[in-house]
Design a protein around this motif. Structure first.
Motif, PDB file in Angstrom:
ATOM      1  N   ASP A 223     -43.718   5.972 -34.066  1.00 50.13           N
ATOM      2  CA  ASP A 223     -42.938   4.981 -33.313  1.00 50.13           C
ATOM      3  C   ASP A 223     -42.775   3.655 -34.057  1.00 50.13           C
ATOM      4  O   ASP A 223     -43.066   2.591 -33.515  1.00 50.13           O
ATOM      5  CB  ASP A 223     -43.572   4.766 -31.929  1.00 50.13           C
ATOM      6  CG  ASP A 223     -43.463   6.004 -31.067  1.00 50.13           C
ATOM      7  OD1 ASP A 223     -42.411   6.214 -30.442  1.00 50.13           O
ATOM      8  OD2 ASP A 223     -44.431   6.804 -31.067  1.00 50.13           O
ATOM      9  N   HIS A 225     -39.805   2.596 -34.938  1.00 49.93           N
ATOM     10  CA  HIS A 225     -38.594   2.032 -34.303  1.00 49.93           C
ATOM     11  C   HIS A 225     -37.908   1.018 -35.205  1.00 49.93           C
ATOM     12  O   HIS A 225     -37.518  -0.077 -34.759  1.00 49.93           O
ATOM     13  CB  HIS A 225     -38.919   1.425 -32.933  1.00 49.93           C
ATOM     14  CG  HIS A 225     -39.150   2.472 -31.880  1.00 49.93           C
ATOM     15  ND1 HIS A 225     -38.135   3.041 -31.154  1.00 49.93           N
ATOM     16  CD2 HIS A 225     -40.288   3.093 -31.477  1.00 49.93           C
ATOM     17  CE1 HIS A 225     -38.626   3.941 -30.324  1.00 49.93           C
ATOM     18  NE2 HIS A 225     -39.943   4.011 -30.513  1.00 49.93           N
ATOM     19  N   ASP A 267     -39.952   8.988 -33.811  1.00 51.25           N
ATOM     20  CA  ASP A 267     -39.339   7.678 -33.510  1.00 51.25           C
ATOM     21  C   ASP A 267     -39.525   6.747 -34.705  1.00 51.25           C
ATOM     22  O   ASP A 267     -39.940   5.582 -34.568  1.00 51.25           O
ATOM     23  CB  ASP A 267     -39.923   7.048 -32.232  1.00 51.25           C
ATOM     24  CG  ASP A 267     -39.313   7.645 -30.961  1.00 51.25           C
ATOM     25  OD1 ASP A 267     -38.501   8.583 -31.076  1.00 51.25           O
ATOM     26  OD2 ASP A 267     -39.653   7.169 -29.872  1.00 51.25           O
ATOM     27  N   HIS A 361     -44.098  14.936 -31.042  1.00 51.39           N
ATOM     28  CA  HIS A 361     -43.783  13.553 -30.689  1.00 51.39           C
ATOM     29  C   HIS A 361     -44.208  13.253 -29.250  1.00 51.39           C
ATOM     30  O   HIS A 361     -44.843  12.236 -28.978  1.00 51.39           O
ATOM     31  CB  HIS A 361     -42.291  13.265 -30.885  1.00 51.39           C
ATOM     32  CG  HIS A 361     -41.944  11.876 -30.455  1.00 51.39           C
ATOM     33  ND1 HIS A 361     -42.415  10.761 -31.110  1.00 51.39           N
ATOM     34  CD2 HIS A 361     -41.238  11.395 -29.384  1.00 51.39           C
ATOM     35  CE1 HIS A 361     -41.999   9.667 -30.498  1.00 51.39           C
ATOM     36  NE2 HIS A 361     -41.291  10.028 -29.441  1.00 51.39           N
ATOM     37  N   ASP A 428     -45.050   8.725 -28.743  1.00 43.67           N
ATOM     38  CA  ASP A 428     -44.138   8.505 -27.613  1.00 43.67           C
ATOM     39  C   ASP A 428     -44.617   7.476 -26.585  1.00 43.67           C
ATOM     40  O   ASP A 428     -43.827   6.692 -26.097  1.00 43.67           O
ATOM     41  CB  ASP A 428     -43.850   9.831 -26.887  1.00 43.67           C
ATOM     42  CG  ASP A 428     -42.773   9.680 -25.823  1.00 43.67           C
ATOM     43  OD1 ASP A 428     -41.620   9.446 -26.217  1.00 43.67           O
ATOM     44  OD2 ASP A 428     -43.077   9.753 -24.622  1.00 43.67           O
ATOM     45  N   HIS A 430     -46.647   5.025 -27.071  1.00 45.00           N
ATOM     46  CA  HIS A 430     -46.858   3.726 -27.720  1.00 45.00           C
ATOM     47  C   HIS A 430     -48.263   3.166 -27.471  1.00 45.00           C
ATOM     48  O   HIS A 430     -48.457   1.957 -27.438  1.00 45.00           O
ATOM     49  CB  HIS A 430     -45.780   2.709 -27.290  1.00 45.00           C
ATOM     50  CG  HIS A 430     -44.408   3.065 -27.796  1.00 45.00           C
ATOM     51  ND1 HIS A 430     -43.392   2.148 -27.869  1.00 45.00           N
ATOM     52  CD2 HIS A 430     -43.895   4.227 -28.271  1.00 45.00           C
ATOM     53  CE1 HIS A 430     -42.308   2.735 -28.355  1.00 45.00           C
ATOM     54  NE2 HIS A 430     -42.592   4.006 -28.601  1.00 45.00           N
TER      55      HIS A 430
END
Ligand SMILES: [Fe+2]
Length: 504
Positions: A223, A225, A267, A361, A428, A430
């Motif tokens: 993640d 991002h 992610d 994930h 996923d 976080h």
């Protein structure tokens, strides 16, 4: 070792680039001395890079077999399962075969449990008795008398099973059943109506925890991002500096040096057009631009770390699971880096000493939270690995049809957990968390993005910039925290690293 190499370079008045230094630190010092003797004679440069070394590697073949060294590194990661398929028109028969195959796979797991009086719905018929049946959950509802009525199906027919509310323990377990779960029911009655005495999940179990010989750490991230305005780049770069051994106190640097594997569980970028209005939260507005930045960051990591990457819902791959590995079209640089292994989501990977790692994930984790009342009302999003235990119990990553996208596969349902892993690595949610279940290690990685409007809406408060680390030899586990100006151990250790001004 590194200090001895530095001293040697200082005497010879030369500098090595980071990649060559990492390469040398894995071989004997006497060989490094011999190689540098040769190199300094044939190269006029004061800065010697790995590229220069590679150009002249024929001259060192008597000292070190460089091709063998590269091959050894490749052998450090074995991709046991990474899914690929050609796009085709999907028909109803594909879904039927997909569920049939899933049923057969999970039935096979359940049958190994020596279930007593194992029968099928058709065989029971009107014969009253005590049986075990393996079935898929079609529907469930609470009756007028507050009992739980479950409609079930196997490959021979349909029936109903009833769980009495007076049996509180059993009722609690039955209440957690999801649509399309496949379990064994110990029942009494006839196939018109069966009364449940017990429920057996396929479950996941290892005889013992695996210990390796290599004193090496595995780091778990996910993640990133990248591209999002909430991407915590400064913190991530602090992590990269740490993993390269450039920041941290002596002991933290020793641990950093021992990190040989980095798992990135999806992610990786924020993507574009994932939800209406996403554009106003992006500072890199193209997918290629986001992957370019991702490549630039990974390029900075020392090359003796094997990096295994799967996609998540924000990556540029089809949403349906299994999601294919990130393609060359979007991230050609990643495909060229020799220490990078791109795999599907989910994927099954083996590293040193036979450690098997299931990467997922974790898109289904939200559905487990929403659908299981005990979890929704209780832990919610706070303890992701507690939710992953529900996945392991079912031996399926996302059982309920209709809750998320998947690609039907008539030959074998790729989301069935047919091999029990030593480690299941998810993301996923976080939030970094570690727990253990039947000798299986459950690791949820954190994120490098501050809270998003979506997380605020669903009440999922992220816990960014934490990195779980796992030692293969000792099974020592640490979570290292990069969320602040100083690098901290999240728990279990009082070591605190003060960073120099340039890194803060
Ligand atoms: Fe995410």
């Amino acid at each position: 070792m590194v200090n001895r190499i530095f001293e040697l370079c200082s005497n010879k008045k030369i500098f090595l680039d980071r990649e060559l230094l990492a390469f040398f630190s894995d071989i004997e010092f006497e060989k490094v001395e011999k190689i540098l003797d040769v190199l300094t004679q044939v190269v006029g440069e004061r800065i010697i890079t790995k590229k220069i070394f590679d150009l002249h590697h024929d001259k060192f073949k008597d000292i070190i077999d460089t091709k063998k060294a590269i091959k050894d590194k490749e052998q450090r990661v074995k991709i046991l399962k990474s899914y690929n398929f050609r796009s085709k028109k999907i028909e109803v028969s594909d879904f039927i075969n997909h569920f049939r195959s899933r049923f057969e796979s999970i039935k096979e797991i359940l049958e190994k449990k020596n279930l007593i009086n194992l029968s099928s719905i058709r065989r029971i018929g009107a014969n009253s008795g005590i049986y075990t049946i393996i079935a898929i959950i079609k529907d469930k509802r609470i009756t007028k008398n507050k009992n739980l009525l479950i409609e079930i199906e196997d490959l021979t027919g349909n029936s109903f099973v009833l769980v009495n509310r007076e049996n509180k323990e059993l009722f609690k377990i039955a209440n957690k059943l999801l649509l399309d779960d496949i379990v064994a029911f110990k029942v009494s009655g006839t196939s018109r109506m069966l009364f449940v005495n017990d429920i057996v999940f396929p479950d996941s179990f290892l005889e013992k925890e695996r210990y390796g010989n290599a004193d090496e750490f595995v780091a778990f991230c996910g993640d990133f991002h990248i591209g999002s305005k909430m991407f915590l780049e400064k913190n991530l770069m602090k992590f990269i500096d740490w993993i390269n051994g450039e920041v941290g106190d002596t002991r933290q640097k020793i641990i950093a040096k021992k990190v040989k594997y980095l798992f990135l569980t999806g992610d990786n970028v924020d993507g574009v057009s994932h939800y209406p209005g996403q554009e106003k939260f992006l500072n890199i507005k193209s997918c290629r631009g986001q992957y370019k930045k991702f490549e630039e960051i990974l390029e900075k990591i020392r090359k003796d770390i094997q990096i295994i990457i799967c996609p998540g819902q924000h990556d540029v791959v089809w949403l349906g699971e299994p999601q294919l590995a990130i393609g060359e079209k979007w991230a050609c640089g990643l495909h060229k880096m020799e220490n990078i292994h791109l795999v599907s989501n989910p994927a099954f990977v083996e590293i040193a000493d036979g450690f098997k790692i299931l990467m997922y994930h974790g898109a289904s984790i939200n559905h487990f939270i929403n659908e299981i009342p005990d979890i929704r009302i209780g832990i919610g999003h706070k303890n992701p690995t507690q939710v992953v235990k529900e996945i392991l119990k079912r031996r399926h990553l996302a059982p309920t049809h209709g809750l998320m996208d998947y690609v039907p596969n008539g030959e074998k349902d790729p989301l069935v957990i047919d091999i029990v892993p030593d480690i299941i690595a998810t993301a996923d949610q976080h939030r970094a968390e570690i727990s253990c279940y039947n000798n299986i290690l459950l690791i949820s990685s954190s994120c490098w993005q501050s809270i998003t409007p979506f997380e605020e809406k669903v009440g999922n408060i992220p816990d960014p910039c934490k990195v779980p680390l796992f030692n293969l030899k000792t099974r020592e586990i640490k979570i290292i925290d990069f969320s602040d100006d100083e690098i901290k151990w999240k728990e279990g250790d009082n070591l605190i690293c003060k960073l120099g001004d340039k890194n803060v």
